[in-house]
Design a protein around this motif. Structure first.
Motif, PDB file in Angstrom:
ATOM      1  N   VAL A 238      11.498  30.791 -23.627  1.00  0.00           N
ATOM      2  CA  VAL A 238      12.761  31.736 -23.143  1.00  0.00           C
ATOM      3  C   VAL A 238      12.895  31.588 -21.486  1.00  0.00           C
ATOM      4  O   VAL A 238      11.887  31.782 -20.841  1.00  0.00           O
ATOM      5  N   ALA A 239      14.129  31.258 -21.063  1.00  0.00           N
ATOM      6  CA  ALA A 239      14.312  31.553 -19.516  1.00  0.00           C
ATOM      7  C   ALA A 239      15.800  32.473 -19.647  1.00  0.00           C
ATOM      8  O   ALA A 239      16.745  31.625 -19.693  1.00  0.00           O
ATOM      9  N   CYS A 240      15.709  33.654 -19.477  1.00  0.00           N
ATOM     10  CA  CYS A 240      16.903  34.490 -19.758  1.00  0.00           C
ATOM     11  C   CYS A 240      17.374  34.999 -18.347  1.00  0.00           C
ATOM     12  O   CYS A 240      16.306  35.916 -17.918  1.00  0.00           O
TER      13      CYS A 240
ATOM     14  N   GLY B  20      20.977  31.551 -19.809  1.00  0.00           N
ATOM     15  CA  GLY B  20      19.565  30.895 -19.928  1.00  0.00           C
ATOM     16  C   GLY B  20      19.339  29.990 -21.091  1.00  0.00           C
ATOM     17  O   GLY B  20      20.412  29.448 -21.730  1.00  0.00           O
ATOM     18  N   GLU B  21      18.023  29.652 -21.216  1.00  0.00           N
ATOM     19  CA  GLU B  21      17.715  28.679 -22.155  1.00  0.00           C
ATOM     20  C   GLU B  21      16.503  29.167 -23.053  1.00  0.00           C
ATOM     21  O   GLU B  21      15.581  29.796 -22.489  1.00  0.00           O
TER      22      GLU B  21
ATOM     23  N   GLY C 274       7.698  33.070  -4.368  1.00  0.00           N
ATOM     24  CA  GLY C 274       9.195  32.792  -4.390  1.00  0.00           C
ATOM     25  C   GLY C 274       9.634  32.886  -5.752  1.00  0.00           C
ATOM     26  O   GLY C 274      10.932  33.294  -5.967  1.00  0.00           O
ATOM     27  N   GLY C 275       9.042  32.809  -6.977  1.00  0.00           N
ATOM     28  CA  GLY C 275       9.592  32.674  -8.416  1.00  0.00           C
ATOM     29  C   GLY C 275       9.447  34.096  -8.810  1.00  0.00           C
ATOM     30  O   GLY C 275       8.690  35.057  -8.654  1.00  0.00           O
ATOM     31  N   ALA C 276      10.562  34.480  -9.690  1.00  0.00           N
ATOM     32  CA  ALA C 276      10.776  35.537 -10.107  1.00  0.00           C
ATOM     33  C   ALA C 276      10.163  35.673 -11.488  1.00  0.00           C
ATOM     34  O   ALA C 276       9.453  34.706 -11.936  1.00  0.00           O
ATOM     35  N   PHE C 277       9.571  36.816 -12.106  1.00  0.00           N
ATOM     36  CA  PHE C 277       8.931  37.130 -13.459  1.00  0.00           C
ATOM     37  C   PHE C 277       9.805  37.527 -14.550  1.00  0.00           C
ATOM     38  O   PHE C 277       9.761  36.838 -15.781  1.00  0.00           O
ATOM     39  N   SER C 278      10.571  38.254 -14.600  1.00  0.00           N
ATOM     40  CA  SER C 278      11.353  38.870 -15.558  1.00  0.00           C
ATOM     41  C   SER C 278      12.246  37.638 -16.244  1.00  0.00           C
ATOM     42  O   SER C 278      12.784  36.845 -15.491  1.00  0.00           O
ATOM     43  N   GLY C 279      12.411  37.734 -17.455  1.00  0.00           N
ATOM     44  CA  GLY C 279      12.902  36.767 -18.294  1.00  0.00           C
ATOM     45  C   GLY C 279      12.469  35.524 -18.702  1.00  0.00           C
ATOM     46  O   GLY C 279      13.016  34.745 -19.223  1.00  0.00           O
ATOM     47  N   LYS C 280      10.963  35.295 -18.106  1.00  0.00           N
ATOM     48  CA  LYS C 280      10.387  33.973 -18.554  1.00  0.00           C
ATOM     49  C   LYS C 280       9.214  34.250 -19.514  1.00  0.00           C
ATOM     50  O   LYS C 280       8.629  35.264 -19.117  1.00  0.00           O
ATOM     51  N   ASP C 281       9.461  33.210 -20.473  1.00  0.00           N
ATOM     52  CA  ASP C 281       8.074  33.465 -21.278  1.00  0.00           C
ATOM     53  C   ASP C 281       6.894  32.959 -20.477  1.00  0.00           C
ATOM     54  O   ASP C 281       6.849  32.222 -19.429  1.00  0.00           O
ATOM     55  N   PRO C 282       5.778  33.007 -21.166  1.00  0.00           N
ATOM     56  CA  PRO C 282       4.456  32.958 -20.211  1.00  0.00           C
ATOM     57  C   PRO C 282       4.041  31.229 -20.015  1.00  0.00           C
ATOM     58  O   PRO C 282       3.226  31.049 -19.219  1.00  0.00           O
TER      59      PRO C 282
END
Length: 431
Positions: free
Chosen positions: A39-41, A54-55, A283-291
């Motif tokens: 998930v990337a939301c 997202g995907e 620089g990368g965000a965390f929330s909305g991303k699976d591990p």
């Protein structure tokens, strides 16, 4: 010569954090019903509207509208005058399937060969300023807003509070980087329009605004600050000085706020999420991303390493960087900087080499996921008040979706556990 350093935080009702919490609630629901979900939301919130994009590659089908509304209600946007209300706002979903080009780079026949979900570098940081090895200015900024939210939910004092708020703390340090005191505190909190002008004149409006501001300033200093101080160890309580400057709602009234006052977007508060500007951020965000997205999982793993190095006595301050190539399991680099605080007679490069060779800190994505059980629904709790420096604990969470229920026992913030201190001490001859 002393110097000043400042960090900020934002409340769960800040529009960017509303977006983060919706995105991470979706992650949790996908993982609860299908732990293999990719998930990337992203979420956008504005006046009366939520947009999800997202995907996703998952066996689970979610009622994403209902999940978004539940999050918004939990935060406290439940009144129509906020112009953003849980049950009446529109929710538009533009979520589609994950690109097969990305999927083929991550999934492997052998799970341990799982490739990184993206290229990039991630950082972890730790220091001795607080009991949880976090920078003091950020820790205080978070605590101020967590306590402000607690007061709002209790509904007994400061009953005019609304969900949106920001804080900022400036610490004065001596030449040895030891905190001397709190130089300034900034609190901006959204509030009801609780004093009405006597008539329609500008002077009457100004008088009403001044009365509200005076009440808020007195309550922040007289109610919030004492409640926060009680939660702090004596050494930190002493840093609150008589000459500490307080800026409370410095622009005046703050009635219009939340997504109506400022559009919110997932991933726009990455410094609040990490170390408040101390150390570094990839620089990368965390929330909305699976591990599988190392932006998230490897940032947790580098925090785990940095915290262990400080807790084990290898150094007093530590920055750890890891870097990946997309689709490749092994990192392309591991870097350690102890800022001259090392207590062991080896270089920072040698510290990185030894840490990189320890099975407890295997930085391949599969092993990071396994070490912290990252394919469990643990992410909603990270989406406000920081991903780092939190207290690990085990809880049971229940999820409902389209007539289905999932009950999952999870450990929150496992990357904060100090479970390999003895091994680190052995590796550096500190036992």
């Amino acid at each position: 010569m002393s110097y000043l350093f400042t960090s900020e935080s934002v409340s769960e009702g800040h529009p960017d954090k509303v977006a983060d919490q919706i995105s991470d609630a979706l992650i949790d629901h996908f993982l609860a019903f299908d732990p293999s979900s990719k998930v990337a939301c992203e979420t956008l919130v504005t006046t009366g509207q939520v947009i999800l994009a997202g995907e996703v590659k998952s066996k689970a089908y979610l009622d994403v509208q209902e999940i978004a509304r539940e999050v918004i209600a939990r935060i406290g946007y439940t009144r129509s005058e906020y112009m953003f209300e849980a049950h009446s706002c529109g929710v538009l979903s533009a979520i589609h399937e994950q690109s097969p080009d990305i999927h083929q780079g991550v999934v492997r026949k052998r799970p341990e060969d799982q490739g990184a979900g993206d290229q990039g570098m991630m950082f972890g940081y730790a220091c001795r300023e607080t009991d949880n090895y976090m920078p003091l200015a950020l820790d205080l900024s978070h605590l101020l807003l967590k306590e402000l939210a607690a007061i709002r939910r209790e509904g007994k004092e400061m009953t005019y509070l609304r969900p949106d708020a920001k804080s900022q703390v400036t610490i004065e340090y001596d030449d040895d980087n030891a905190p001397l005191g709190i130089d300034a505190i900034v609190i901006s909190t959204q509030h009801d329009d609780f004093v009405q002008p006597k008539d329609g004149t500008r002077s009457a409006k100004q008088k009403a605004d001044d009365a509200m501001l005076d009440r808020i300033q007195r309550d922040v200093i007289g109610i919030l600050i004492p409640r926060v101080k009680k939660q702090l160890p004596p050494r930190v309580q002493k840093l609150f000085r008589k000459d500490t400057t307080y800026h409370i709602n410095p622009t005046g009234t703050f009635v219009i706020g939340g997504p109506h006052g400022d559009t919110g977007l997932t991933g726009r508060k990455i410094i609040v999420d990490t170390y408040g500007g101390r150390g570094a951020h990839g620089g990368g965000a965390f929330s909305g991303k699976d591990p599988s997205k190392v932006d998230r999982s490897a940032a947790y793993a580098t925090r785990h390493i940095a915290k262990h190095l400080v807790a084990a006595g290898v150094c007093d301050e530590c920055l750890v960087q890891v870097a990946y190539a997309i689709g490749v399991a092994r990192p392309v680099g591991l870097y350690v900087n102890t800022y001259g605080t090392s207590k062991v007679n080896v270089s920072d490069g040698e510290i990185a080499r030894r840490i990189g060779g320890m099975k407890e800190f295997d930085m391949r994505p599969y092993f990071i996921e396994q070490r912290f059980a990252l394919r469990t629904p643990i992410y909603s709790e990270t989406a406000a008040y920081g991903h780092m420096g939190r207290h690990p604990r085990t809880i049971t969470k229940t999820f409902s979706n389209a007539g289905q229920k999932a009950k999952v026992k999870v450990k929150l913030f496992p990357w904060e556990e100090l479970n390999a201190v003895t091994q680190v001490k052995k590796a550096f001859g500190l036992l």
